[in-house]
Scaffold this motif. Structure first.
Motif, PDB file in Angstrom:
ATOM      1  N   PRO A 119      44.018  12.218  65.978  1.00  0.00           N
ATOM      2  CA  PRO A 119      42.926  11.314  66.373  1.00  0.00           C
ATOM      3  C   PRO A 119      41.581  11.653  65.736  1.00  0.00           C
ATOM      4  N   ARG A 120      41.306  12.960  65.558  1.00  0.00           N
ATOM      5  CA  ARG A 120      40.011  13.368  64.994  1.00  0.00           C
ATOM      6  C   ARG A 120      40.213  13.825  63.554  1.00  0.00           C
ATOM      7  N   LEU A 121      39.564  13.121  62.628  1.00  0.00           N
ATOM      8  CA  LEU A 121      39.656  13.455  61.211  1.00  0.00           C
ATOM      9  C   LEU A 121      38.432  14.259  60.782  1.00  0.00           C
ATOM     10  N   PRO A 122      38.591  15.202  59.851  1.00  0.00           N
ATOM     11  CA  PRO A 122      37.443  15.987  59.366  1.00  0.00           C
ATOM     12  C   PRO A 122      36.401  15.133  58.664  1.00  0.00           C
ATOM     13  N   LEU A 123      36.835  14.017  58.085  1.00  0.00           N
ATOM     14  CA  LEU A 123      35.912  13.064  57.473  1.00  0.00           C
ATOM     15  C   LEU A 123      36.533  11.680  57.556  1.00  0.00           C
ATOM     16  N   GLN A 124      35.666  10.671  57.588  1.00  0.00           N
ATOM     17  CA  GLN A 124      36.132   9.290  57.615  1.00  0.00           C
ATOM     18  C   GLN A 124      36.240   8.767  56.187  1.00  0.00           C
ATOM     19  N   ILE A 125      37.360   8.117  55.885  1.00  0.00           N
ATOM     20  CA  ILE A 125      37.587   7.645  54.517  1.00  0.00           C
ATOM     21  C   ILE A 125      36.513   6.651  54.094  1.00  0.00           C
ATOM     22  N   GLU A 126      36.097   5.770  55.016  1.00  0.00           N
ATOM     23  CA  GLU A 126      35.060   4.791  54.637  1.00  0.00           C
ATOM     24  C   GLU A 126      33.728   5.468  54.324  1.00  0.00           C
ATOM     25  N   ASP A 127      33.462   6.627  54.962  1.00  0.00           N
ATOM     26  CA  ASP A 127      32.252   7.391  54.626  1.00  0.00           C
ATOM     27  C   ASP A 127      32.379   8.008  53.241  1.00  0.00           C
ATOM     28  N   ALA A 128      33.566   8.547  52.946  1.00  0.00           N
ATOM     29  CA  ALA A 128      33.798   9.160  51.639  1.00  0.00           C
ATOM     30  C   ALA A 128      33.779   8.129  50.520  1.00  0.00           C
ATOM     31  N   MET A 129      34.015   6.870  50.850  1.00  0.00           N
ATOM     32  CA  MET A 129      34.041   5.819  49.837  1.00  0.00           C
ATOM     33  C   MET A 129      32.649   5.316  49.471  1.00  0.00           C
ATOM     34  N   ARG A 130      31.647   5.671  50.272  1.00  0.00           N
ATOM     35  CA  ARG A 130      30.292   5.196  49.977  1.00  0.00           C
ATOM     36  C   ARG A 130      29.725   5.907  48.759  1.00  0.00           C
ATOM     37  N   PRO A 131      28.979   5.188  47.901  1.00  0.00           N
ATOM     38  CA  PRO A 131      28.366   5.845  46.736  1.00  0.00           C
ATOM     39  C   PRO A 131      27.278   6.812  47.169  1.00  0.00           C
ATOM     40  N   ASP A 132      26.979   7.771  46.298  1.00  0.00           N
ATOM     41  CA  ASP A 132      25.965   8.780  46.617  1.00  0.00           C
ATOM     42  C   ASP A 132      24.544   8.250  46.526  1.00  0.00           C
ATOM     43  N   THR A 133      24.366   7.076  45.944  1.00  0.00           N
ATOM     44  CA  THR A 133      23.026   6.525  45.782  1.00  0.00           C
ATOM     45  C   THR A 133      22.430   6.158  47.130  1.00  0.00           C
ATOM     46  N   GLU A 134      21.114   6.236  47.213  1.00  0.00           N
ATOM     47  CA  GLU A 134      20.423   5.890  48.450  1.00  0.00           C
ATOM     48  C   GLU A 134      20.381   4.378  48.615  1.00  0.00           C
ATOM     49  N   ASP A 135      20.641   3.929  49.822  1.00  0.00           N
ATOM     50  CA  ASP A 135      20.602   2.510  50.135  1.00  0.00           C
ATOM     51  C   ASP A 135      19.767   2.344  51.393  1.00  0.00           C
ATOM     52  N   ALA A 136      18.544   1.849  51.220  1.00  0.00           N
ATOM     53  CA  ALA A 136      17.618   1.751  52.346  1.00  0.00           C
ATOM     54  C   ALA A 136      18.143   0.831  53.441  1.00  0.00           C
ATOM     55  N   GLU A 137      18.897  -0.197  53.064  1.00  0.00           N
ATOM     56  CA  GLU A 137      19.380  -1.164  54.038  1.00  0.00           C
ATOM     57  C   GLU A 137      20.754  -0.810  54.591  1.00  0.00           C
ATOM     58  N   GLY A 138      21.454   0.093  53.936  1.00  0.00           N
ATOM     59  CA  GLY A 138      22.818   0.430  54.341  1.00  0.00           C
ATOM     60  C   GLY A 138      22.870   1.692  55.176  1.00  0.00           C
ATOM     61  N   THR A 141      40.482   8.176  48.391  1.00  0.00           N
ATOM     62  CA  THR A 141      39.539   7.103  48.083  1.00  0.00           C
ATOM     63  C   THR A 141      39.857   6.474  46.725  1.00  0.00           C
ATOM     64  N   PRO A 142      39.623   5.182  46.588  1.00  0.00           N
ATOM     65  CA  PRO A 142      39.905   4.501  45.312  1.00  0.00           C
ATOM     66  C   PRO A 142      39.181   5.111  44.124  1.00  0.00           C
ATOM     67  N   ILE A 143      37.948   5.611  44.307  1.00  0.00           N
ATOM     68  CA  ILE A 143      37.199   6.173  43.184  1.00  0.00           C
ATOM     69  C   ILE A 143      37.897   7.411  42.647  1.00  0.00           C
ATOM     70  N   ASN A 144      38.475   8.213  43.534  1.00  0.00           N
ATOM     71  CA  ASN A 144      39.189   9.404  43.067  1.00  0.00           C
ATOM     72  C   ASN A 144      40.474   9.032  42.346  1.00  0.00           C
ATOM     73  N   HIS A 145      41.146   8.007  42.804  1.00  0.00           N
ATOM     74  CA  HIS A 145      42.333   7.554  42.079  1.00  0.00           C
ATOM     75  C   HIS A 145      41.956   7.113  40.678  1.00  0.00           C
ATOM     76  N   ALA A 146      40.798   6.463  40.551  1.00  0.00           N
ATOM     77  CA  ALA A 146      40.338   6.010  39.230  1.00  0.00           C
ATOM     78  C   ALA A 146      39.994   7.198  38.335  1.00  0.00           C
ATOM     79  N   ILE A 147      39.342   8.218  38.892  1.00  0.00           N
ATOM     80  CA  ILE A 147      38.978   9.407  38.114  1.00  0.00           C
ATOM     81  C   ILE A 147      40.217  10.055  37.506  1.00  0.00           C
ATOM     82  N   PHE A 148      41.267  10.198  38.298  1.00  0.00           N
ATOM     83  CA  PHE A 148      42.437  10.916  37.796  1.00  0.00           C
ATOM     84  C   PHE A 148      43.334  10.034  36.935  1.00  0.00           C
ATOM     85  N   LYS A 149      43.108   8.733  36.980  1.00  0.00           N
ATOM     86  CA  LYS A 149      43.739   7.869  35.980  1.00  0.00           C
ATOM     87  C   LYS A 149      43.074   8.076  34.622  1.00  0.00           C
ATOM     88  N   VAL A 150      41.764   8.303  34.619  1.00  0.00           N
ATOM     89  CA  VAL A 150      41.064   8.616  33.368  1.00  0.00           C
ATOM     90  C   VAL A 150      41.577   9.937  32.814  1.00  0.00           C
TER      91      VAL A 150
END
Length: 470
Positions: free
Chosen positions: A176-195, A215-224
């Motif tokens: 039930p308790r995850l060390p991190l939420q996947i949707e949080d890990a999927m967010r870009p590192d850039t600052e988003d004032a409205e998000g 996360t999809p971004i990591n799958h893309a990295i390792f495809k590269v």
């Protein structure tokens, strides 16, 4: 006396009331017993589970049954005919139960689809409640009908259809308790004032790398990463190079210096290879002519920078030449061989930075490994070259020493115990052509190509001076 006896047999109002309560209590007990024993005539129809057998948690899969199910990959659902009944498997990404409905998103790798479960003829309230309580990231199996949507589902990769579910089973439940939420890990590192400002730190990601890698971004990295390896291999094979596999356990430091991992090897001392260099050269001495190898490289450097790892993937090549080591540079500079190159890396890099890469030729001998050939005209410099991308080195190469006496001399000058590399030196006592080669760090190339800020993002399970797990 007879009159008194007759009056005594008539129950009082209090006794009647007590008897009535006793009867009501007995009736309730009988009703409860009837419900418990499955007397459906006395059970409220709404408490019946019409979905029994259509949902639940499956027993642990031990491959006990050879049953063939035709599962549809989530990424192929858009190509599936409308109103088709499909079976899909994936992770429960998010879920939301509302009244008699449960909306949930299933995800597998970079693909996701919306699923809807609604109370109906074969869907009970109990089934909807069960589905709403499945923990996120659990592996689930679903059967349902593919239905076209009236508007795009922006939150999913499959946007034109959804699944109307009539079966759902938990294959493997997540805690039930995850060390991190996947949707949080999927967010870009850039600052988003409205998000949302929730970000997952790099240490948290690496401590829980299995979750982070979903996360999809990591799958893309390792495809590269896989693409760079494939291109390196295909390009060299096209030019007559032969792939070899080199030992990682060696008897002496292949690069010299202190940046080598030592270990006990039965009753002897051994080391993890700093590079496949010695064995590439021995293959040239064996008349292989052109060789390459792809594998782990170990460096015991206490460097905690954004661009260093203690274990990385080396893409190494070596080849014999006829007159000058520039024959190797020119071959490596070929537009469809080099990494980066026009096919995979060069086009984007050139468009963004107006350069593909550049080569710095000739380096002071003091900073090169012991096996590097000095320049004939200026012995303080070596016949070497480095390739740079976005200002950072991605390849180091040089002409190698193929004379055993001179190689012994250089090894001693670097403080290397000659007896630990004697078999390597002896390989050149029987004649060896002049040769040169180079080595590329896969993770650094991918980091620079993708514009990432840390090399650990391009290493599946990175190793650095502070990290040995997971």
């Amino acid at each position: 006396m007879a009159e008194d006896k007759e009056n005594a047999e008539v129950p009082s109002k209090k006794a009647l009331k007590k008897a009535q309560k006793h009867a009501e209590k007995a009736a309730k007990k009988a009703e409860y017993k009837a419900q418990k024993e499955g007397d459906t005539d006395q059970v409220d129809s709404e408490t019946q589970d019409v979905s029994e057998g259509l949902y639940g948690t499956l027993p642990m899969n031990q491959s006990s049954q050879k049953i063939a199910f035709e599962y549809t990959f989530i990424g192929d659902l858009s190509k599936t005919k409308a109103n088709s009944v499909v079976k899909i498997t994936g992770r429960l990404h998010t879920s939301r139960a509302k009244g008699k409905q449960c909306f949930f998103v299933m995800r597998m790798r970079e693909h996701s689809v919306q699923c809807v479960l609604a109370v109906g003829d074969k869907v009970s309230k109990q089934m909807v409640k069960f589905c709403g309580n499945i923990t996120r990231e659990s592996i689930i199996n679903v059967e349902g009908k593919v239905v076209a949507t009236s508007q795009k589902i922006e939150s999913c990769s499959v946007q034109d259809v959804e699944i109307q579910v009539h079966k759902v089973f938990v294959e493997s439940a997540a805690e039930p308790r995850l060390p991190l939420q996947i949707e949080d890990a999927m967010r870009p590192d850039t600052e988003d004032a409205e998000g949302l400002q929730i970000r997952v730190s790099q240490d948290t990601r690496l401590d829980n790398r299995v979750l982070d890698l979903r996360t999809p971004i990591n799958h893309a990295i390792f495809k590269v990463n896989a693409g760079v390896i494939k291109l390196f291999r295909e390009s060299l094979e096209k030019r007559g190079f032969n792939e070899i596999v080199c030992p990682k356990l060696i008897s002496g430091a292949s690069e010299g210096g202190a940046n080598v991992f030592g270990l006990s090897y039965f009753e002897r001392k051994a080391f993890l290879a700093q590079s496949p260099q010695l064995y590439k050269q021995m293959a040239i001495a064996s008349d292989f002519g052109k060789v390459f190898t792809i594998g782990p490289v170990f460096r015991a450097e206490n460097s905690n920078t954004h661009r260093h790892l203690t274990e990385f993937t080396g893409l190494d090549l070596e080849m014999a030449f006829h007159h000058h080591y520039h024959e190797v540079i020119q071959m490596e500079d070929d537009e469809d061989l080099s990494t980066p190159n026009e096919k995979l890396l060069g086009r984007l890099v050139k468009a963004k930075y107006d350069t593909d890469f550049y080569i710095m030729d000739k380096y002071p001998l003091a900073v090169r490994p012991f096996y590097t050939m000095p320049d004939a005209e200026n012995p303080k410099w070596s016949n070497s070259y480095d390739m740079f991308m976005r200002g950072e080195e991605i390849l180091s190469g040089a002409q190698r020493i193929h004379n055993p006496e001179f190689l012994t001399e250089r090894a001693k000058a670097h403080g290397i115990a000659v007896d630990t590399i004697q078999s390597y030196i002896d390989a050149f006592r029987y004649g060896c052509p002049p040769h040169a080669g180079g080595g590329i760090g896969l993770e650094r190339v991918s980091m620079l190509y993708l514009g990432l800020d840390n090399i650990r993002k391009t290493s599946l399970f990175p190793r650095d001076p502070k990290r040995l797990t997971p």
